[in-house]
Write a protein that holds these residues in place. Sequence first.
Motif, short mmCIF file in Angstrom:
data_model
loop_
_atom_site.label_atom_id
_atom_site.label_comp_id
_atom_site.label_asym_id
_atom_site.label_seq_id
_atom_site.Cartn_x
_atom_site.Cartn_y
_atom_site.Cartn_z
N ARG A 1 0.79 -1.15 0.01
CA ARG A 1 0.10 -0.17 0.04
C ARG A 1 0.73 1.30 -0.12
NH1 ARG A 1 -5.58 0.50 2.01
NH2 ARG A 1 -6.17 2.60 1.88
N SER B 1 0.92 4.31 -2.76
CA SER B 1 0.06 5.32 -2.34
C SER B 1 0.47 6.86 -2.88
CB SER B 1 0.05 5.54 -0.63
OG SER B 1 1.50 5.74 -0.11
N LYS C 1 -0.74 7.21 -6.46
CA LYS C 1 -2.30 7.24 -6.41
C LYS C 1 -2.75 8.70 -5.76
CE LYS C 1 -3.69 2.69 -6.57
NZ LYS C 1 -4.74 2.32 -7.53
N VAL D 1 -11.29 4.31 -2.45
CA VAL D 1 -9.98 3.99 -1.56
C VAL D 1 -10.58 3.32 -0.54
CG1 VAL D 1 -8.38 5.03 0.06
CG2 VAL D 1 -8.65 6.10 -2.27
#
Length: 192
Positions: free
Chosen positions: A64, A68, A71, A138
């Motif tokens: 993640r 992250s 994104k 999300v």
Amino acid sequence: MNNTLETEKIKKKVLASGLVHKSLVAHGIITNPRVVKCGTYYSWERHIKHRIQCGRIKECPICRERVSDYKRHQMLKTQEECLKDGGSLFLITGTIKHKKSDSLKFSQDKLSSAVRKLKKQKGWRKLLERSSHPTRTVYETTYSEKNGFHPHVHMLFFADNQIIKKTQIRNTLSHYWNNYTGSNLDVTKIDN
């Protein structure tokens, strides 16, 4: 010198997510074998080490963290484009009913299934007709001793014009969401 500072920040982030990962594995919260192995090394030809990446960003803090920043940058760029073109931004938050005894996998699967079903509904498709940008979704999971795991989803909806109201979005989607999860959707306009 600035590159050195950025590199140090990245190393600290990776280290922190690695520590969180180890703690979650040690406490039996992460049980998926693929996710448990994430971040470990395997040797391949002449002692060259490669790190295993599970790619399961919903479950793994290491993976993640890896995606992250990218994104986040994508979302900010899309938000700026939408607002520059005179659009509006709405944050749609969906939760599910859960018990402390529900496992993390069960709760996450239930939430993912509800989001998939919601996005197939006619009401959702009609809303998307008013948007030129794709919705950003999300998934997050929090934990408390009292209530156990609490997975929820945030969907960033980009409306092309200022005419659409948050009550229209809530009225269009809440019925479907309630049928799938037994919970309500919260819609917030965030561009003011």
